[in-house]
Design a protein around this motif. Structure first.
Motif, short mmCIF file in Angstrom:
data_model
loop_
_atom_site.label_atom_id
_atom_site.label_comp_id
_atom_site.label_asym_id
_atom_site.label_seq_id
_atom_site.Cartn_x
_atom_site.Cartn_y
_atom_site.Cartn_z
N SER A 6 0.80 -1.22 0.00
CA SER A 6 0.00 0.00 0.00
C SER A 6 0.84 1.28 0.00
O SER A 6 0.34 2.34 -0.34
N ARG A 7 2.12 1.19 0.38
CA ARG A 7 2.98 2.38 0.28
C ARG A 7 3.09 2.83 -1.16
O ARG A 7 3.35 4.00 -1.45
N THR A 8 2.90 1.89 -2.08
CA THR A 8 2.90 2.23 -3.50
C THR A 8 1.82 3.28 -3.78
O THR A 8 2.03 4.19 -4.58
N ILE A 9 0.66 3.14 -3.14
CA ILE A 9 -0.41 4.12 -3.32
C ILE A 9 0.07 5.51 -2.91
O ILE A 9 -0.11 6.49 -3.63
N ASP A 10 0.69 5.58 -1.72
CA ASP A 10 1.14 6.88 -1.20
C ASP A 10 2.12 7.54 -2.15
O ASP A 10 2.03 8.75 -2.41
N MET A 11 3.06 6.77 -2.68
CA MET A 11 4.07 7.33 -3.59
C MET A 11 3.43 7.81 -4.88
O MET A 11 3.78 8.87 -5.42
N HIS A 12 2.46 7.05 -5.40
CA HIS A 12 1.81 7.46 -6.64
C HIS A 12 0.90 8.67 -6.44
O HIS A 12 0.82 9.54 -7.32
N VAL A 13 0.22 8.73 -5.30
CA VAL A 13 -0.59 9.92 -5.01
C VAL A 13 0.31 11.14 -4.91
O VAL A 13 -0.01 12.22 -5.42
N ARG A 14 1.46 10.98 -4.27
CA ARG A 14 2.39 12.09 -4.12
C ARG A 14 2.86 12.61 -5.47
O ARG A 14 2.84 13.83 -5.73
#
Length: 232
Positions: free
Chosen positions: A194-202
């Motif tokens: 789910s950290r992938t989500i955070d990086m892509h949102v950023r």
């Protein structure tokens, strides 16, 4: 055809063997020069790209790919020993569709390849869709031309960034849970990623500029596209 750009012969051959035994056609390239020579012959379905190479580095190669109209939509998985968050974000900013850190397991490697190819397939093979434009504030997504504009300026997005924005635009003012985002954009239920989500949102926020502030964080839940003035 999948191109593997990796200067370490043992890793290159391991990746090639893994891909071929799973039914993919794969060719290894030891540096940027051999990769560009291969590109002049056949456009690949996917590029497995190392960062540290003897001539051009992976970021330079990726930037050139994304600037080439003929190759800009070719999906790219970065494979590298650089594991810091800033390196991962840099790869995504340059347009990588996924980022795999060494050392990695072969099953994970093949799983990432399958996932990226599955996400890329609709964009490459689908019939011409009916005209559709999604809007929110100054963000405009043209689903026929697969273009995005924010505040009137064009925005270049990777496959996953485009899919993520598309999901937000389809559900404005609606909280999207992390589980749903992982399933619809990454086609997985594994919240360990789910950290992938955070990086892509950023990176998506950064690329959209001021318009990206509309992507709000809903703590302990997920994200939403909203006109509200602060994260929850």
């Amino acid at each position: 055809m999948i191109y593997i750009v990796e200067d370490d012969a043992s890793i290159r051959e391991l990746e090639r063997y893994a891909l071929q035994t799973n039914g993919y056609e794969a060719t290894g390239c030891e540096d940027g020069a051999s990769f560009w020579a291969a590109m002049r012959g056949t456009l690949p379905e996917l590029v497995i790209l190392d960062v540290m190479l003897p001539d051009e580095d992976g970021y330079q190669i990726l930037a050139k790919l994304r600037a080439d109209p003929a190759a800009r939509t070719v999906p790219v998985i970065m494979v590298t020993a650089k594991t810091s968050e800033i390196d991962v974000v840099k790869g995504l900013d340059y347009g990588a569709d996924d980022y795999l850190c060494k050392p990695f397991g072969i099953m994970e490697f093949i799983s990432r390849v399958k996932a990226v190819l599955r996400r890329a397939a609709p964009a490459a093979t689908a019939a011409q869709p009916a005209p559709q434009t999604l809007r929110f504030g100054t963000i405009v997504l043209d689903d026929v031309a697969r273009t995005v504009r924010a505040d009137g300026a064009p925005v270049e997005l990777t496959f996953k960034e485009y899919a993520l924005l598309h999901l937000f635009l389809e559900h404005p003012e609606q909280v999207l849970a992390r589980e749903r985002i992982m399933k619809e954009v990454w086609d997985t239920d594994d919240l360990l990623e789910s950290r992938t989500i955070d990086m892509h949102v950023r990176t998506l926020r950064q690329k959209l500029g001021a318009a990206g502030e509309a992507i709000r964080t809903v703590r302990k839940v997920g994200y939403k596209l909203s006109t509200e003035g602060a994260d929850e």
